[in-house]
Design a protein around this motif. Sequence first.
Motif, mmCIF file in Angstrom:
data_model
loop_
_atom_site.group_PDB
_atom_site.id
_atom_site.type_symbol
_atom_site.label_atom_id
_atom_site.label_comp_id
_atom_site.label_asym_id
_atom_site.label_seq_id
_atom_site.Cartn_x
_atom_site.Cartn_y
_atom_site.Cartn_z
ATOM 1 N N LEU A 152 0.839 -1.199 0.000
ATOM 2 C CA LEU A 152 0.000 0.000 0.000
ATOM 3 C C LEU A 152 0.871 1.246 0.000
ATOM 4 C CD1 LEU A 152 -2.772 1.467 0.358
ATOM 5 C CD2 LEU A 152 -2.394 1.208 2.834
ATOM 6 N N GLN A 153 1.819 1.330 0.920
ATOM 7 C CA GLN A 153 2.687 2.506 1.046
ATOM 8 C C GLN A 153 3.513 2.716 -0.219
ATOM 9 O OE1 GLN A 153 3.176 5.062 3.380
ATOM 10 N NE2 GLN A 153 4.430 5.792 1.697
ATOM 11 N N ARG A 154 4.125 1.655 -0.710
ATOM 12 C CA ARG A 154 4.990 1.742 -1.889
ATOM 13 C C ARG A 154 4.199 2.185 -3.124
ATOM 14 N NH1 ARG A 154 7.008 -3.043 -1.349
ATOM 15 N NH2 ARG A 154 5.630 -4.122 -2.788
ATOM 16 N N THR A 155 3.012 1.594 -3.301
ATOM 17 C CA THR A 155 2.196 1.927 -4.478
ATOM 18 C C THR A 155 1.678 3.352 -4.382
ATOM 19 O OG1 THR A 155 1.583 -0.402 -4.654
ATOM 20 C CG2 THR A 155 0.244 1.182 -5.892
ATOM 21 N N TRP A 156 1.181 3.754 -3.216
ATOM 22 C CA TRP A 156 0.690 5.121 -3.048
ATOM 23 C C TRP A 156 1.808 6.122 -3.288
ATOM 24 C CZ3 TRP A 156 -2.589 8.594 -3.751
ATOM 25 C CH2 TRP A 156 -2.501 9.839 -3.145
ATOM 26 N N SER A 157 2.983 5.856 -2.742
ATOM 27 C CA SER A 157 4.115 6.780 -2.943
ATOM 28 C C SER A 157 4.435 6.926 -4.424
ATOM 29 C CB SER A 157 5.352 6.288 -2.188
ATOM 30 O OG SER A 157 5.145 6.373 -0.808
ATOM 31 N N GLY A 158 4.429 5.819 -5.144
ATOM 32 C CA GLY A 158 4.710 5.866 -6.579
ATOM 33 C C GLY A 158 3.647 6.621 -7.353
ATOM 34 N N VAL A 159 2.385 6.329 -7.078
ATOM 35 C CA VAL A 159 1.288 7.020 -7.767
ATOM 36 C C VAL A 159 1.332 8.509 -7.462
ATOM 37 C CG1 VAL A 159 -1.234 7.296 -7.829
ATOM 38 C CG2 VAL A 159 -0.218 5.011 -7.955
ATOM 39 N N LYS A 160 1.510 8.837 -6.206
ATOM 40 C CA LYS A 160 1.531 10.245 -5.792
ATOM 41 C C LYS A 160 2.655 11.004 -6.505
ATOM 42 C CE LYS A 160 1.821 12.919 -1.518
ATOM 43 N NZ LYS A 160 1.946 12.815 -0.063
ATOM 44 N N GLU A 161 3.824 10.382 -6.583
ATOM 45 C CA GLU A 161 4.966 11.033 -7.235
ATOM 46 C C GLU A 161 4.756 11.166 -8.738
ATOM 47 O OE1 GLU A 161 9.644 10.101 -8.153
ATOM 48 O OE2 GLU A 161 8.774 9.291 -6.327
ATOM 49 N N VAL A 162 4.340 10.095 -9.380
ATOM 50 C CA VAL A 162 4.213 10.098 -10.840
ATOM 51 C C VAL A 162 3.058 10.979 -11.305
ATOM 52 C CG1 VAL A 162 3.616 8.626 -12.821
ATOM 53 C CG2 VAL A 162 5.343 7.878 -11.189
ATOM 54 N N MET A 163 1.965 11.017 -10.572
ATOM 55 C CA MET A 163 0.784 11.754 -11.028
ATOM 56 C C MET A 163 0.815 13.234 -10.655
ATOM 57 S SD MET A 163 -0.679 9.562 -12.867
ATOM 58 C CE MET A 163 -2.291 10.268 -13.241
ATOM 59 N N THR A 164 1.816 13.660 -9.920
ATOM 60 C CA THR A 164 1.964 15.082 -9.621
ATOM 61 C C THR A 164 2.310 15.824 -10.908
ATOM 62 O OG1 THR A 164 2.699 14.629 -7.375
ATOM 63 C CG2 THR A 164 3.315 16.761 -8.296
ATOM 64 N N PRO A 165 1.659 16.960 -11.171
ATOM 65 C CA PRO A 165 1.992 17.700 -12.395
ATOM 66 C C PRO A 165 3.475 18.050 -12.464
ATOM 67 C CG PRO A 165 -0.006 18.569 -11.398
ATOM 68 C CD PRO A 165 0.585 17.594 -10.416
ATOM 69 N N GLY A 166 4.018 17.911 -13.636
ATOM 70 C CA GLY A 166 5.423 18.234 -13.896
ATOM 71 C C GLY A 166 5.512 18.755 -15.320
ATOM 72 N N ALA A 167 6.355 18.142 -16.122
ATOM 73 C CA ALA A 167 6.438 18.510 -17.534
ATOM 74 C C ALA A 167 5.106 18.224 -18.226
ATOM 75 C CB ALA A 167 7.577 17.751 -18.221
ATOM 76 N N LEU A 168 4.379 17.220 -17.720
ATOM 77 C CA LEU A 168 3.027 16.927 -18.204
ATOM 78 C C LEU A 168 2.032 17.408 -17.159
ATOM 79 C CD1 LEU A 168 3.496 13.242 -19.449
ATOM 80 C CD2 LEU A 168 3.423 15.320 -20.839
ATOM 81 N N ASP A 169 0.955 18.038 -17.603
ATOM 82 C CA ASP A 169 -0.062 18.518 -16.673
ATOM 83 C C ASP A 169 -0.898 17.347 -16.160
ATOM 84 O OD1 ASP A 169 -2.801 18.439 -18.276
ATOM 85 O OD2 ASP A 169 -1.239 19.140 -19.650
ATOM 86 N N ALA A 170 -1.682 17.584 -15.122
ATOM 87 C CA ALA A 170 -2.454 16.538 -14.449
ATOM 88 C C ALA A 170 -3.453 15.863 -15.385
ATOM 89 C CB ALA A 170 -3.166 17.115 -13.228
ATOM 90 N N LEU A 171 -4.130 16.631 -16.247
ATOM 91 C CA LEU A 171 -5.104 16.035 -17.166
ATOM 92 C C LEU A 171 -4.411 15.123 -18.172
ATOM 93 C CD1 LEU A 171 -7.877 15.569 -18.352
ATOM 94 C CD2 LEU A 171 -7.640 17.747 -19.598
ATOM 95 N N THR A 172 -3.287 15.554 -18.721
ATOM 96 C CA THR A 172 -2.555 14.717 -19.677
ATOM 97 C C THR A 172 -2.153 13.403 -19.027
ATOM 98 O OG1 THR A 172 -1.765 16.661 -20.872
ATOM 99 C CG2 THR A 172 -0.532 14.610 -21.185
ATOM 100 N N LYS A 173 -1.685 13.460 -17.794
ATOM 101 C CA LYS A 173 -1.296 12.230 -17.095
ATOM 102 C C LYS A 173 -2.497 11.313 -16.901
ATOM 103 C CE LYS A 173 2.880 13.873 -14.879
ATOM 104 N NZ LYS A 173 3.712 13.775 -13.682
ATOM 105 N N GLU A 174 -3.651 11.862 -16.563
ATOM 106 C CA GLU A 174 -4.851 11.033 -16.415
ATOM 107 C C GLU A 174 -5.255 10.416 -17.753
ATOM 108 O OE1 GLU A 174 -6.164 9.886 -13.772
ATOM 109 O OE2 GLU A 174 -5.403 11.271 -12.249
ATOM 110 N N LEU A 175 -5.147 11.179 -18.840
ATOM 111 C CA LEU A 175 -5.485 10.643 -20.162
ATOM 112 C C LEU A 175 -4.564 9.486 -20.536
ATOM 113 C CD1 LEU A 175 -6.181 13.972 -22.092
ATOM 114 C CD2 LEU A 175 -7.874 12.312 -21.265
ATOM 115 N N ILE A 176 -3.297 9.625 -20.233
ATOM 116 C CA ILE A 176 -2.351 8.531 -20.495
ATOM 117 C C ILE A 176 -2.731 7.322 -19.651
ATOM 118 C CG2 ILE A 176 0.046 7.793 -20.217
ATOM 119 C CD1 ILE A 176 0.808 10.769 -20.881
#
Length: 137
Positions: A46-70
């Motif tokens: 649970l902790q490992r997966t949440w940490s990964g999702v939280k980090e990867v889905m945070t807006p960066g070079a790609l915005d939040a909507l683009t990440k959700e679409l991917i």
Amino acid sequence: MATVEFIEYEEGSPEVREVYDDIMTTRHVDWINNFWKALAVQPELLQRTWSGVKEVMTPGALDALTKELIYVAVSVTNSCKYCINSHTAAARKKGMSEEMLAELMAVVGMANQTNALANGFQIEVDDVFQHGGRAPK
């Protein structure tokens, strides 16, 4: 039907509740969805997966909507009904219109078709496409 018993907030260990609290705070919600409740049978997962999702889905070079679409596109390709539904809902919250969803599904369908054809015919990659269009170092 799930293959494990869901861990509700009240039943969770202190480690599970800490992750649940972070999920609710980060997502601005007052509930935990079934995906996390299933993973909570193994708190480290649970902790490992949440940490990964939280980090990867945070807006960066790609915005939040683009990440959700991917995420939706990959989930469709992997036939993950749960992820298709949860990330489609998330994408809608982030501004995805019905037209965008329809266009996304058209692209996913076409990409899967052309990927299958390229793989089936074992087509060699053109030199110009090697290294993602960048000159090798």
